[in-house]
Design an enzyme around this catalytic site. Structure first.
Site, short mmCIF file in Angstrom:
data_model
loop_
_atom_site.label_atom_id
_atom_site.label_comp_id
_atom_site.label_asym_id
_atom_site.label_seq_id
_atom_site.Cartn_x
_atom_site.Cartn_y
_atom_site.Cartn_z
N ARG A 240 40.57 38.14 43.57
CA ARG A 240 39.59 37.49 42.68
C ARG A 240 39.37 36.00 42.93
NH1 ARG A 240 39.32 38.53 36.47
NH2 ARG A 240 41.54 38.03 36.40
N ASP A 241 40.13 35.41 43.84
CA ASP A 241 39.98 33.96 44.02
C ASP A 241 40.18 33.55 45.48
OD1 ASP A 241 39.46 31.37 43.11
OD2 ASP A 241 41.57 30.95 42.67
N ILE A 242 39.59 34.31 46.39
CA ILE A 242 39.67 33.97 47.81
C ILE A 242 38.77 32.78 48.08
CG2 ILE A 242 39.23 34.76 50.16
CD1 ILE A 242 41.60 36.10 48.84
#
Length: 252
Positions: free
Chosen positions: A58-60
């Site tokens: 969810r936070d690449i």
């Protein structure tokens, strides 16, 4: 539960884009290897964790990619990660969207439907940041679109103008005849990379490739690059092409 990670003595990938001296160490071949390292990490958390579990990060983004002493790249932070239950890898979760605004899957942001393809979109943004040498929310892109680099890149791709926004440092490697000076991108390598990056940032989840497909195309791009310069023979196994042994400022 704790997460033990390596000491990233070469910092984080996002730090390189803001420093012209450091960014010059990121040759095209090194950029490809970094992207392949991260792609393998994503494939692992999407498909290969024991007990058939799936993690969606969810936070690449560029600041969540660390570089170790050999220049190998790894995903660092899992603050917002979620598990999909075993044997439900093709299901979706419905959660409020989080992350860097210009890196969030637009379908996830709009519908709250979270799937592995949401990570694929964010990784596609990383690919374009790697190609263009600027963060996705750089003012130069926000002037054209509130959605940042991904939207600008899709529009440039459709218009056949994407090469105009490639990192000038790579263009310096390319030279006037575009693809043969120094060790800049080979034409086939660049085309393969751009094509898969564009597929990753498709607006809808069902249009995006899996990380398995992404790795295959990135390895192909690296193969074209190293073959062009006769660094490896045509018979070199793809596993050898994924070696993350890069050199950065501490080794120089």
């Amino acid at each position: 539960m704790i997460l033990v990670i390596d000491n990233f003595s070469n910092g984080f990938l996002g730090e390189y884009l803001g420093n012209l001296t450091d960014k010059r160490f990121l040759t095209w071949e090194k950029r490809l290897k970094i992207c392949i390292d991260v792609a393998h990490a994503l494939k692992y958390i999407h498909y290969e964790i024991e007990d058939q579990k799936t993690i969606i990060n969810r936070d690449i983004n560029f600041f969540n990619i660390g570089l170790d002493e050999k220049g190998g790249a790894k995903i660092v932070h899992f603050w917002w990660s979620v598990f999909l239950p075993p044997y439900q890898e093709d299901q979706a979760l419905y959660l409020n969207s989080i992350g860097r605004v210009c890196s969030i899957d637009p379908e996830y942001e709009k519908t709250k439907k979270l799937k592995r393809e949401s990570d694929v979109y964010s990784f596609g943004v990383v690919l374009f940041e790697t190609l263009c040498g600027r963060l996705a929310d750089d003012p130069i892109y926000l002037k054209e679109s509130d959605l940042g680099l991904a939207h600008v890149a899709r529009r440039s791709f459709s218009a056949g103008l994407l090469e105009e926004i490639i990192d000038p440092i790579i263009k310096e490697e390319i030279g006037e005849n575009k693809f043969v000076l120094n060790r800049g991108p080979n034409k086939d390598s660049l085309h393969t990379f751009i094509t898969i990056a564009h597929q990753c940032v498709a607006e809808t989840q069902d249009q995006r490739p899996t990380m398995k497909v992404v790795i295959k195309e990135l390895e192909k791009a690296l193969f074209f690059q190293v073959s062009h310069y006769s660094k490896f023979s045509l018979s070199t196994p793809s596993s050898n092409l994924c070696d993350g042994s890069l050199l950065y400022r501490k080794q120089n």
